[in-house]
Write a protein that holds these residues in place. Structure first.
Motif, PDB file in Angstrom:
ATOM      1  N   VAL A 111      71.422   5.628 -12.556  1.00 15.40           N
ATOM      2  CA  VAL A 111      71.005   6.636 -11.575  1.00 15.40           C
ATOM      3  C   VAL A 111      71.281   6.090 -10.177  1.00 15.40           C
ATOM      4  CG1 VAL A 111      69.224   7.582 -13.100  1.00 15.40           C
ATOM      5  CG2 VAL A 111      68.620   5.797 -11.467  1.00 15.40           C
ATOM      6  N   SER A 112      71.003   6.896  -9.168  1.00 17.60           N
ATOM      7  CA  SER A 112      71.193   6.448  -7.785  1.00 17.60           C
ATOM      8  C   SER A 112      69.950   5.690  -7.308  1.00 17.60           C
ATOM      9  CB  SER A 112      71.441   7.646  -6.875  1.00 17.60           C
ATOM     10  OG  SER A 112      70.252   8.380  -6.712  1.00 17.60           O
ATOM     11  N   PRO A 113      70.122   4.842  -6.275  1.00 13.89           N
ATOM     12  CA  PRO A 113      68.948   4.185  -5.692  1.00 13.89           C
ATOM     13  C   PRO A 113      67.926   5.191  -5.165  1.00 13.89           C
ATOM     14  CG  PRO A 113      70.944   3.091  -4.977  1.00 13.89           C
ATOM     15  CD  PRO A 113      71.373   4.339  -5.703  1.00 13.89           C
ATOM     16  N   ALA A 114      68.394   6.342  -4.691  1.00 16.69           N
ATOM     17  CA  ALA A 114      67.471   7.373  -4.208  1.00 16.69           C
ATOM     18  C   ALA A 114      66.583   7.879  -5.341  1.00 16.69           C
ATOM     19  CB  ALA A 114      68.249   8.531  -3.586  1.00 16.69           C
ATOM     20  N   THR A 115      67.146   7.990  -6.540  1.00 15.06           N
ATOM     21  CA  THR A 115      66.359   8.437  -7.689  1.00 15.06           C
ATOM     22  C   THR A 115      65.286   7.404  -8.027  1.00 15.06           C
ATOM     23  OG1 THR A 115      68.192   9.736  -8.563  1.00 15.06           O
ATOM     24  CG2 THR A 115      66.463   9.113 -10.126  1.00 15.06           C
ATOM     25  N   VAL A 116      65.647   6.125  -7.967  1.00 12.31           N
ATOM     26  CA  VAL A 116      64.660   5.067  -8.224  1.00 12.31           C
ATOM     27  C   VAL A 116      63.540   5.170  -7.194  1.00 12.31           C
ATOM     28  CG1 VAL A 116      64.256   2.579  -8.334  1.00 12.31           C
ATOM     29  CG2 VAL A 116      66.374   3.537  -9.262  1.00 12.31           C
ATOM     30  N   SER A 117      63.901   5.360  -5.940  1.00  8.60           N
ATOM     31  CA  SER A 117      62.903   5.497  -4.878  1.00  8.60           C
ATOM     32  C   SER A 117      61.988   6.683  -5.131  1.00  8.60           C
ATOM     33  CB  SER A 117      63.609   5.656  -3.531  1.00  8.60           C
ATOM     34  OG  SER A 117      62.682   5.824  -2.495  1.00  8.60           O
ATOM     35  N   ARG A 118      62.564   7.797  -5.557  1.00  8.80           N
ATOM     36  CA  ARG A 118      61.750   8.992  -5.841  1.00  8.80           C
ATOM     37  C   ARG A 118      60.773   8.745  -6.978  1.00  8.80           C
ATOM     38  NH1 ARG A 118      67.132  12.213  -5.348  1.00  8.80           N
ATOM     39  NH2 ARG A 118      67.125  12.584  -3.115  1.00  8.80           N
ATOM     40  N   VAL A 119      61.218   8.021  -8.002  1.00 11.41           N
ATOM     41  CA  VAL A 119      60.327   7.703  -9.121  1.00 11.41           C
ATOM     42  C   VAL A 119      59.185   6.809  -8.638  1.00 11.41           C
ATOM     43  CG1 VAL A 119      60.162   6.457 -11.321  1.00 11.41           C
ATOM     44  CG2 VAL A 119      62.083   8.013 -10.915  1.00 11.41           C
ATOM     45  N   LEU A 120      59.523   5.791  -7.857  1.00  7.12           N
ATOM     46  CA  LEU A 120      58.506   4.854  -7.373  1.00  7.12           C
ATOM     47  C   LEU A 120      57.503   5.519  -6.442  1.00  7.12           C
ATOM     48  CD1 LEU A 120      60.731   1.739  -6.668  1.00  7.12           C
ATOM     49  CD2 LEU A 120      59.017   1.973  -8.480  1.00  7.12           C
ATOM     50  N   ASN A 121      57.984   6.399  -5.580  1.00  6.28           N
ATOM     51  CA  ASN A 121      57.126   7.017  -4.574  1.00  6.28           C
ATOM     52  C   ASN A 121      56.536   8.349  -5.011  1.00  6.28           C
ATOM     53  OD1 ASN A 121      57.585   4.956  -2.690  1.00  6.28           O
ATOM     54  ND2 ASN A 121      59.532   5.883  -2.131  1.00  6.28           N
ATOM     55  N   GLY A 122      57.093   8.949  -6.061  1.00  5.73           N
ATOM     56  CA  GLY A 122      56.638  10.268  -6.482  1.00  5.73           C
ATOM     57  C   GLY A 122      56.867  11.313  -5.406  1.00  5.73           C
ATOM     58  N   SER A 123      57.895  11.076  -4.584  1.00  2.00           N
ATOM     59  CA  SER A 123      58.100  11.940  -3.424  1.00  2.00           C
ATOM     60  C   SER A 123      58.794  13.262  -3.748  1.00  2.00           C
ATOM     61  CB  SER A 123      58.915  11.198  -2.366  1.00  2.00           C
ATOM     62  OG  SER A 123      60.170  10.828  -2.881  1.00  2.00           O
ATOM     63  N   ARG A 124      59.599  13.292  -4.800  1.00  2.00           N
ATOM     64  CA  ARG A 124      60.313  14.514  -5.158  1.00  2.00           C
ATOM     65  C   ARG A 124      60.446  14.566  -6.679  1.00  2.00           C
ATOM     66  NH1 ARG A 124      65.534  15.040  -1.496  1.00  2.00           N
ATOM     67  NH2 ARG A 124      65.031  17.225  -1.331  1.00  2.00           N
ATOM     68  N   PRO A 125      60.660  15.763  -7.191  1.00  2.00           N
ATOM     69  CA  PRO A 125      60.821  15.881  -8.647  1.00  2.00           C
ATOM     70  C   PRO A 125      62.059  15.144  -9.156  1.00  2.00           C
ATOM     71  CG  PRO A 125      60.480  18.044  -7.624  1.00  2.00           C
ATOM     72  CD  PRO A 125      60.689  17.063  -6.515  1.00  2.00           C
ATOM     73  N   VAL A 126      61.914  14.520 -10.312  1.00  2.00           N
ATOM     74  CA  VAL A 126      63.008  13.824 -10.993  1.00  2.00           C
ATOM     75  C   VAL A 126      62.963  14.286 -12.444  1.00  2.00           C
ATOM     76  CG1 VAL A 126      63.897  11.568 -11.701  1.00  2.00           C
ATOM     77  CG2 VAL A 126      62.807  11.825  -9.472  1.00  2.00           C
ATOM     78  N   SER A 127      64.127  14.529 -13.036  1.00  2.00           N
ATOM     79  CA  SER A 127      64.155  14.991 -14.428  1.00  2.00           C
ATOM     80  C   SER A 127      63.475  13.961 -15.336  1.00  2.00           C
ATOM     81  CB  SER A 127      65.589  15.230 -14.891  1.00  2.00           C
ATOM     82  OG  SER A 127      66.266  14.000 -15.084  1.00  2.00           O
ATOM     83  N   ASP A 128      62.892  14.444 -16.419  1.00  2.00           N
ATOM     84  CA  ASP A 128      62.183  13.564 -17.355  1.00  2.00           C
ATOM     85  C   ASP A 128      63.093  12.465 -17.888  1.00  2.00           C
ATOM     86  OD1 ASP A 128      59.787  14.902 -17.065  1.00  2.00           O
ATOM     87  OD2 ASP A 128      60.106  16.186 -18.815  1.00  2.00           O
TER      88      ASP A 128
END
Length: 69
Positions: A22-39
Protein backbone atom coordinates in the motif's frame (compact mmCIF):
# COMPACT_ATOMS: atom_id res chain seq x y z
CA UNK A 1 28.08 -12.45 7.72
CA UNK A 2 26.59 -9.05 6.92
CA UNK A 3 26.07 -6.57 9.72
CA UNK A 4 22.91 -4.47 9.55
CA UNK A 5 22.89 -0.90 10.69
CA UNK A 6 20.30 0.55 13.04
CA UNK A 7 18.94 2.55 10.12
CA UNK A 8 18.31 -0.63 8.11
CA UNK A 9 16.53 -2.24 11.08
CA UNK A 10 14.30 0.77 11.73
CA UNK A 11 10.66 0.14 10.95
CA UNK A 12 9.07 3.12 9.24
CA UNK A 13 5.70 3.70 7.63
CA UNK A 14 7.52 3.49 4.29
CA UNK A 15 8.75 -0.01 5.05
CA UNK A 16 5.33 -1.04 6.36
CA UNK A 17 3.73 0.32 3.20
CA UNK A 18 6.15 -1.56 0.96
CA UNK A 19 5.61 -4.86 2.80
CA UNK A 20 1.82 -4.43 2.91
CA UNK A 21 1.63 -3.36 -0.75
CA UNK A 22 0.00 0.00 0.00
CA UNK A 23 1.04 3.65 -0.01
CA UNK A 24 2.61 5.38 3.01
CA UNK A 25 -0.51 7.57 3.11
CA UNK A 26 -2.63 4.46 3.62
CA UNK A 27 -0.41 3.36 6.52
CA UNK A 28 -0.79 6.83 8.03
CA UNK A 29 -4.57 6.67 7.66
CA UNK A 30 -4.68 3.29 9.40
CA UNK A 31 -2.49 4.54 12.26
CA UNK A 32 -4.38 7.80 12.72
CA UNK A 33 -7.88 6.63 11.81
CA UNK A 34 -8.15 9.86 9.87
CA UNK A 35 -9.93 8.55 6.77
CA UNK A 36 -11.69 5.39 5.67
CA UNK A 37 -9.48 2.54 4.44
CA UNK A 38 -10.79 -0.66 2.84
CA UNK A 39 -10.92 -3.68 5.15
CA UNK A 40 -8.43 -5.58 2.96
CA UNK A 41 -5.82 -2.81 3.08
CA UNK A 42 -6.37 -2.17 6.79
CA UNK A 43 -5.84 -5.87 7.57
CA UNK A 44 -2.64 -6.02 5.47
CA UNK A 45 -1.23 -2.94 7.19
CA UNK A 46 -2.20 -4.15 10.66
CA UNK A 47 -0.64 -7.57 9.97
CA UNK A 48 2.72 -5.97 9.05
CA UNK A 49 2.53 -3.60 12.03
CA UNK A 50 1.95 -6.55 14.37
CA UNK A 51 4.65 -8.64 12.71
CA UNK A 52 7.27 -5.95 13.35
CA UNK A 53 5.77 -4.77 16.66
CA UNK A 54 5.79 -1.25 15.22
CA UNK A 55 5.21 1.68 17.55
CA UNK A 56 5.06 5.22 16.13
CA UNK A 57 7.88 7.46 17.26
CA UNK A 58 6.64 10.21 19.58
CA UNK A 59 9.51 12.41 18.45
CA UNK A 60 8.68 11.96 14.77
CA UNK A 61 5.02 12.63 15.44
CA UNK A 62 5.76 15.83 17.31
CA UNK A 63 8.09 17.05 14.57
CA UNK A 64 5.58 16.34 11.83
CA UNK A 65 2.89 18.17 13.79
CA UNK A 66 5.34 20.95 14.68
CA UNK A 67 4.53 20.53 18.37
CA UNK A 68 7.20 19.25 20.71
CA UNK A 69 5.25 19.68 24.00
Amino acid sequence: MTMRTAREDRITIYRIAREAGVSPATVSRVLNGSRPVSDDKRQRVERVIAQHEYRPSAIARSLSGQQTH
